[in-house]
Motif scaffolding. Structure first.
Motif, PDB file in Angstrom:
ATOM      1  N   CYS A  47       0.829  -1.218   0.000  1.00 49.49           N
ATOM      2  CA  CYS A  47       0.000   0.000   0.000  1.00 49.49           C
ATOM      3  C   CYS A  47       0.856   1.256   0.000  1.00 49.49           C
ATOM      4  O   CYS A  47       0.568   2.221  -0.687  1.00 49.49           O
ATOM      5  CB  CYS A  47      -0.925  -0.028   1.207  1.00 49.49           C
ATOM      6  SG  CYS A  47      -1.974   1.412   1.349  1.00 49.49           S
ATOM      7  N   LYS A  48       1.946   1.265   0.807  1.00 49.24           N
ATOM      8  CA  LYS A  48       2.730   2.510   0.856  1.00 49.24           C
ATOM      9  C   LYS A  48       4.003   2.430   0.031  1.00 49.24           C
ATOM     10  O   LYS A  48       4.842   3.311   0.117  1.00 49.24           O
ATOM     11  CB  LYS A  48       2.934   3.022   2.276  1.00 49.24           C
ATOM     12  CG  LYS A  48       3.667   2.160   3.260  1.00 49.24           C
ATOM     13  CD  LYS A  48       3.879   2.960   4.559  1.00 49.24           C
ATOM     14  CE  LYS A  48       5.089   3.859   4.445  1.00 49.24           C
ATOM     15  NZ  LYS A  48       5.285   4.772   5.548  1.00 49.24           N
ATOM     16  N   ASN A  49       4.123   1.353  -0.760  1.00 49.44           N
ATOM     17  CA  ASN A  49       5.273   1.219  -1.640  1.00 49.44           C
ATOM     18  C   ASN A  49       6.574   1.270  -0.842  1.00 49.44           C
ATOM     19  O   ASN A  49       7.513   1.972  -1.187  1.00 49.44           O
ATOM     20  CB  ASN A  49       5.229   2.347  -2.683  1.00 49.44           C
ATOM     21  CG  ASN A  49       6.033   1.994  -3.897  1.00 49.44           C
ATOM     22  OD1 ASN A  49       6.458   0.839  -4.044  1.00 49.44           O
ATOM     23  ND2 ASN A  49       6.278   2.971  -4.755  1.00 49.44           N
ATOM     24  N   PRO A 134       3.279   1.545  10.185  1.00 50.11           N
ATOM     25  CA  PRO A 134       4.207   2.610   9.818  1.00 50.11           C
ATOM     26  C   PRO A 134       3.402   3.892   9.660  1.00 50.11           C
ATOM     27  O   PRO A 134       2.164   3.850   9.699  1.00 50.11           O
ATOM     28  CB  PRO A 134       4.736   2.152   8.467  1.00 50.11           C
ATOM     29  CG  PRO A 134       3.587   1.421   7.854  1.00 50.11           C
ATOM     30  CD  PRO A 134       2.833   0.784   9.002  1.00 50.11           C
ATOM     31  N   SER A 135       4.053   5.004   9.472  1.00 54.17           N
ATOM     32  CA  SER A 135       3.330   6.231   9.184  1.00 54.17           C
ATOM     33  C   SER A 135       2.539   6.030   7.880  1.00 54.17           C
ATOM     34  O   SER A 135       3.007   5.366   6.963  1.00 54.17           O
ATOM     35  CB  SER A 135       4.305   7.400   9.059  1.00 54.17           C
ATOM     36  OG  SER A 135       5.335   7.095   8.140  1.00 54.17           O
ATOM     37  N   ALA A 136       1.333   6.635   7.819  1.00 49.74           N
ATOM     38  CA  ALA A 136       0.410   6.353   6.716  1.00 49.74           C
ATOM     39  C   ALA A 136       0.619   7.301   5.538  1.00 49.74           C
ATOM     40  O   ALA A 136      -0.288   8.022   5.133  1.00 49.74           O
ATOM     41  CB  ALA A 136      -1.032   6.422   7.216  1.00 49.74           C
ATOM     42  N   ASN A 137       1.844   7.280   4.988  1.00 50.70           N
ATOM     43  CA  ASN A 137       2.174   8.105   3.824  1.00 50.70           C
ATOM     44  C   ASN A 137       2.863   7.211   2.798  1.00 50.70           C
ATOM     45  O   ASN A 137       3.455   6.199   3.170  1.00 50.70           O
ATOM     46  CB  ASN A 137       3.138   9.223   4.240  1.00 50.70           C
ATOM     47  CG  ASN A 137       4.314   8.681   5.029  1.00 50.70           C
ATOM     48  OD1 ASN A 137       4.202   8.452   6.237  1.00 50.70           O
ATOM     49  ND2 ASN A 137       5.431   8.429   4.360  1.00 50.70           N
ATOM     50  N   PRO A 138       2.801   7.602   1.519  1.00 49.76           N
ATOM     51  CA  PRO A 138       3.606   6.860   0.541  1.00 49.76           C
ATOM     52  C   PRO A 138       5.076   6.947   0.976  1.00 49.76           C
ATOM     53  O   PRO A 138       5.494   7.973   1.514  1.00 49.76           O
ATOM     54  CB  PRO A 138       3.375   7.623  -0.766  1.00 49.76           C
ATOM     55  CG  PRO A 138       2.135   8.419  -0.548  1.00 49.76           C
ATOM     56  CD  PRO A 138       2.069   8.719   0.913  1.00 49.76           C
ATOM     57  N   VAL A 142       6.145  13.067   3.425  1.00 56.65           N
ATOM     58  CA  VAL A 142       5.903  13.598   4.767  1.00 56.65           C
ATOM     59  C   VAL A 142       4.845  12.751   5.508  1.00 56.65           C
ATOM     60  O   VAL A 142       3.854  12.345   4.906  1.00 56.65           O
ATOM     61  CB  VAL A 142       5.371  15.046   4.634  1.00 56.65           C
ATOM     62  CG1 VAL A 142       5.192  15.689   5.989  1.00 56.65           C
ATOM     63  CG2 VAL A 142       6.287  15.875   3.738  1.00 56.65           C
ATOM     64  N   SER A 143       5.044  12.512   6.788  1.00 53.10           N
ATOM     65  CA  SER A 143       4.065  11.744   7.571  1.00 53.10           C
ATOM     66  C   SER A 143       2.773  12.548   7.772  1.00 53.10           C
ATOM     67  O   SER A 143       2.814  13.772   7.873  1.00 53.10           O
ATOM     68  CB  SER A 143       4.647  11.398   8.948  1.00 53.10           C
ATOM     69  OG  SER A 143       5.763  10.570   8.819  1.00 53.10           O
ATOM     70  N   PRO A 144       1.631  11.840   7.853  1.00 53.86           N
ATOM     71  CA  PRO A 144       0.337  12.527   7.999  1.00 53.86           C
ATOM     72  C   PRO A 144       0.009  12.841   9.458  1.00 53.86           C
ATOM     73  O   PRO A 144       0.234  12.016  10.342  1.00 53.86           O
ATOM     74  CB  PRO A 144      -0.656  11.493   7.459  1.00 53.86           C
ATOM     75  CG  PRO A 144      -0.002  10.174   7.698  1.00 53.86           C
ATOM     76  CD  PRO A 144       1.474  10.378   7.692  1.00 53.86           C
ATOM     77  N   VAL A 221      17.207  10.946   2.360  1.00 54.18           N
ATOM     78  CA  VAL A 221      16.116  11.761   1.841  1.00 54.18           C
ATOM     79  C   VAL A 221      14.815  11.081   2.230  1.00 54.18           C
ATOM     80  O   VAL A 221      14.510   9.982   1.802  1.00 54.18           O
ATOM     81  CB  VAL A 221      16.173  11.916   0.310  1.00 54.18           C
ATOM     82  CG1 VAL A 221      15.013  12.776  -0.170  1.00 54.18           C
ATOM     83  CG2 VAL A 221      17.487  12.553  -0.078  1.00 54.18           C
ATOM     84  N   HIS A 222      14.075  11.743   3.081  1.00 50.85           N
ATOM     85  CA  HIS A 222      12.877  11.152   3.646  1.00 50.85           C
ATOM     86  C   HIS A 222      12.033  12.311   4.100  1.00 50.85           C
ATOM     87  O   HIS A 222      12.512  13.427   4.187  1.00 50.85           O
ATOM     88  CB  HIS A 222      13.291  10.277   4.827  1.00 50.85           C
ATOM     89  CG  HIS A 222      12.430   9.057   4.955  1.00 50.85           C
ATOM     90  ND1 HIS A 222      12.600   7.952   4.186  1.00 50.85           N
ATOM     91  CD2 HIS A 222      11.374   8.774   5.756  1.00 50.85           C
ATOM     92  CE1 HIS A 222      11.699   7.031   4.531  1.00 50.85           C
ATOM     93  NE2 HIS A 222      10.939   7.520   5.478  1.00 50.85           N
ATOM     94  N   TYR A 223      10.806  12.078   4.428  1.00 54.40           N
ATOM     95  CA  TYR A 223       9.941  13.149   4.924  1.00 54.40           C
ATOM     96  C   TYR A 223       9.944  14.316   3.939  1.00 54.40           C
ATOM     97  O   TYR A 223       9.850  15.465   4.333  1.00 54.40           O
ATOM     98  CB  TYR A 223      10.435  13.674   6.288  1.00 54.40           C
ATOM     99  CG  TYR A 223      10.777  12.609   7.284  1.00 54.40           C
ATOM    100  CD1 TYR A 223       9.761  11.984   8.010  1.00 54.40           C
ATOM    101  CD2 TYR A 223      12.094  12.222   7.512  1.00 54.40           C
ATOM    102  CE1 TYR A 223      10.068  11.001   8.930  1.00 54.40           C
ATOM    103  CE2 TYR A 223      12.398  11.247   8.436  1.00 54.40           C
ATOM    104  CZ  TYR A 223      11.382  10.633   9.136  1.00 54.40           C
ATOM    105  OH  TYR A 223      11.690   9.669  10.053  1.00 54.40           O
TER     106      TYR A 223
HETATM  107 MG    MG Z   1       7.487   6.830   8.220  1.00 51.63          MG
END
Ligand code: MG
Ligand code: TXA
Length: 321
Positions: A47-49, A134-138, A142-144, A221-223
């Motif tokens: 779902c979040k790749n 996990p955080s619900a973002n692709p 950025v985390s939701p 590189v994240h968020y």
């Molecule tokens: Mg996360």
């Protein structure tokens, strides 16, 4: 789009059937599935790749459930859990076999926490299994921090999002592991280093970067929003580096920058409190993309309290211009 609501029974039913549900926590929204069911957990990665080498955090209803999923728990881990759970602290502990390998990406440790969010705690108490989330973002975005953020990006892949309103903390949990000498911080987050050290004594910082994502999947590189972020304490100098005519925003810590349109400035904490800034940070990063800014110059937070974690996120969201 997913349905957004506060129906715990509905969320529980979907999870029991091996499905995914967006859940609120005090840190950021999670994408939850039954942590003990490999097929359900594999749905999260799809779902979040998310790459399969990036392990998930397991959420439990209370400290009394800890020994079902972890063994060889160090004394300081128990002290930290007693002091800060429910709350924004994840402990890395030796995992028991009941946790499938997919949940921990094959690691012998499992990250566990008790979230401090009323609805999600009731949900966990209603379930006979813990939730991997996990955080619900692709992956990489950025985390939701609201149900709407989750719906905006994952809504077409989800049936239901439990709505707990805006997250009270706004940064992911602080991740703490243990070695022979004591507590080791693997990810800065919603619980400050100062608070942890009051209970655990001196800690070590072991924040990994892109070259070594073996432990906390902390890629450099994240968020990152689409807008290019520059982390720069001297706003005037940073402005000179940017191409003329580009659409630029400023992320200011406490005060507006004079000589720049106030409309294009986002202040993290007009009260100067790092908790206020943490709570607003991710929503502001999302707004940059919503308003199609090309560049944003972010002023670092003072390195105190949650300021360290805020700067860590800004650094990971930023690029060299
Ligand atoms: Mg996360
Ligand atoms: O606040 C939070 O922690 C949120 C909410 C939903 O609980 N969750 C969250 O999950 O931030 P996620 O997957 O976005 O980030 C979890 C991080 C990953 O980067 C992963 O590498 C690290 O935790 N992690 C999980 N289990 C680990 C383990 N056994 N060893 C080392 N790192 C681990």
């Amino acid at each position: 789009m997913a349905e957004i609501g506060t129906n715990i029974e509905k969320a529980a039913e979907i999870l029991q059937q091996g499905g995914l549900v967006g859940i609120p926590t005090e840190t950021v929204y999670g994408l939850a599935a039954n942590a003990l069911n490999s097929d359900a957990v594999s749905g999260i990665f799809v779902c979040k790749n998310r790459p399969s080498f990036d392990p998930l955090i397991v959420h439990i209803a209370g400290i009394e459930d800890l020994s079902k999923y972890a063994s060889d728990i160090p004394e300081i881990a128990l002290k930290l859990a007693n002091a800060f759970w429910p709350g924004p602290l994840t402990l890395l502990l030796h995992k028991k076999d009941i946790i499938p390998d997919i949940t921990t990406s094959g690691l012998p440790t499992v990250g566990i926490r008790v979230p401090d969010q009323e609805l999600t705690l009731s949900l966990l108490k209603n379930l006979s299994f813990p939730l991997a989330a996990p955080s619900a973002n692709p992956f990489g975005y950025v985390s939701p921090t609201s149900a709407k953020h989750v719906n905006d990006q994952l809504g077409d892949k989800l049936q239901y999002i439990l709505d707990g309103s805006n997250c009270g903390i706004g940064l992911e949990s602080t991740i703490v592991g243990f070695d022979q000498e004591g507590a080791v911080i693997h990810r800065l987050g919603g619980l400050s280093v100062e608070d942890i050290e009051k209970v655990a004594g001196k800690t070590k910082l072991q924040i990994s970067s892109s070259s070594n994502p073996t432990a906390p999947g902390q890629l450099d590189v994240h968020y990152a929003p689409k807008c290019k972020i520059m982390l720069e304490s001297d706003t005037a100098i940073a402005l000179e580096k940017l191409p003329e005519g580009s659409k630029i925003a400023l992320i200011r810590y406490q005060k507006l920058f004079p000589e720049f349109s106030a409309f294009d400035q986002f202040v993290l904490a007009s009260d100067g409190n790092s908790k206020t800034a943490a709570k607003r940070l991710f929503a502001i990063l999302r707004l940059l993309d919503q308003y199609s800014y090309q560049y944003a110059i972010a002023e670092p937070a003072p390195e105190l309290g949650l300021g360290l974690a805020i700067n860590d996120r800004l650094r990971r969201a930023s690029v060299q211009v």
